[in-house]
Design an enzyme around this catalytic site. Structure first.
Site, PDB file in Angstrom:
ATOM      1  N   LYS A   1      -6.951  -5.291  -2.847  1.00  0.00           N
ATOM      2  CA  LYS A   1      -7.689  -5.723  -1.648  1.00  0.00           C
ATOM      3  C   LYS A   1      -8.655  -4.628  -1.223  1.00  0.00           C
ATOM      4  CE  LYS A   1      -4.054  -4.128   1.406  1.00  0.00           C
ATOM      5  NZ  LYS A   1      -4.910  -3.150   2.101  1.00  0.00           N
TER       6      LYS A   1
ATOM      7  N   ASP B   1       0.788  -1.249   0.000  1.00  0.00           N
ATOM      8  CA  ASP B   1       0.000   0.000   0.000  1.00  0.00           C
ATOM      9  C   ASP B   1       0.817   1.296   0.000  1.00  0.00           C
ATOM     10  OD1 ASP B   1      -1.884  -1.990   0.262  1.00  0.00           O
ATOM     11  OD2 ASP B   1      -2.841  -1.205   2.058  1.00  0.00           O
TER      12      ASP B   1
ATOM     13  N   CYS C   1      -2.194  -2.736   7.673  1.00  0.00           N
ATOM     14  CA  CYS C   1      -2.077  -3.666   6.546  1.00  0.00           C
ATOM     15  C   CYS C   1      -0.773  -4.462   6.550  1.00  0.00           C
ATOM     16  CB  CYS C   1      -2.300  -2.917   5.239  1.00  0.00           C
ATOM     17  SG  CYS C   1      -4.014  -2.321   5.152  1.00  0.00           S
TER      18      CYS C   1
HETATM   19  C1  VGL Z   1      -4.831   0.733   5.641  1.00  0.00           C
HETATM   20  C2  VGL Z   1      -6.341   1.740   7.033  1.00  0.00           C
HETATM   21  C3  VGL Z   1      -7.333   1.590   6.102  1.00  0.00           C
HETATM   22  C4  VGL Z   1      -3.416   0.294   5.413  1.00  0.00           C
HETATM   23  C5  VGL Z   1      -5.809   0.565   4.692  1.00  0.00           C
HETATM   24  O1  VGL Z   1      -2.975   0.227   4.246  1.00  0.00           O
HETATM   25  O2  VGL Z   1      -2.725   0.004   6.419  1.00  0.00           O
HETATM   26  N1  VGL Z   1      -5.103   1.303   6.809  1.00  0.00           N
HETATM   27  N2  VGL Z   1      -7.054   0.997   4.931  1.00  0.00           N
END
Ligand code: VGL
Ligand code: ZN
Length: 209
Positions: A112, A11, A157
């Site tokens: 995801k 991410d 994540c």
């Molecule tokens: C994430 C919060 C919401 C992450 C993704 O990538 O850690 N955190 N969505």
């Protein structure tokens, strides 16, 4: 079984980086570290995950009138959910991976969080552990035995992905300084939980030195 290692880059998207809607502190600092790891270390496989939500996703506070940002709620199916600012909406700029991150055409991209009614912190499974992403089949097709996890957010994540990787039988390492967390307390707790589970926490210099 011969050791085969995959780098999992979690991410590294504009919404989690400086100026993004869910920016983590000092997040952009992970980019040169991850690039250096890629340049200096051989990986048998590289995976890039993308948080990839539809508009109106259940993890957005804006989808729950009367609820506050960062509030912890329970979804109709009983799954706990923290409420985030809108982020990583499919096709938006915030959902793109930062252009300074070194990518290769052979990198495997895993999406995801695409389902409106359930979140997915882990790059392997949704938060209810009901549906899997494409990641496990992909790693098996490449005969991967070991994973090294980097990216954002260490307390969400990255941690959830590393925990699932360990449960799935991979030798799992998290490069702590190649990650950033949303909040100090949840980051410290995540690091403790990962250590307890037998996940290796290392510094980038261990790989680079
Ligand atoms: C994430 C919060 C919401 C992450 C993704 O990538 O850690 N955190 N969505
Ligand atoms: Zn998300």
């Amino acid at each position: 079984m011969a050791k085969r290692t995959a780098l999992l880059i979690i991410d590294v998207q504009y919404d989690f980086l400086e100026g993004g809607s869910l920016a983590t502190n000092d997040a952009n600092a992970v980019i040169p570290i991850i690039n250096e790891i890629r340049n200096k270390v051989h990986f048998d496989d590289v995976v890039v995950s993308k948080d990839w939500h539809p508009k109106g996703h259940c993890s957005f506070a804006s989808s729950h009138p009367g609820k506050a940002l960062f509030e912890d709620i329970t979804l109709p199916d009983g799954t706990p959910q923290k409420l985030w600012p809108d982020h990583c909406v499919q096709g938006s700029h915030g959902a793109e991976v930062h252009s300074d991150l070194k990518l290769e055409p052979t990198d495997f991209v895993v999406f995801k969080g695409q389902h409106a009614e359930i979140d997915s912190y882990s790059a392997f499974f949704d938060n209810a552990h009901k549906a899997k992403t494409t990641l496990q089949d992909h790693l098996q097709s490449k005969a991967i035995t070991d994973v090294i996890v980097v990216g954002i957010a260490l307390d969400y994540c990255v941690c959830f992905t590393a925990m699932d990787a360990k449960d799935l039988g991979y030798t799992t390492t998290v490069v702590e300084d190649a990650c950033r967390g949303v909040a100090p307390e949840s980051t410290a707790a995540a690091v403790e939980n990962m250590k307890k589970k037998g996940i290796n926490l290392i510094k980038a210099e261990t790989l680079l030195g």
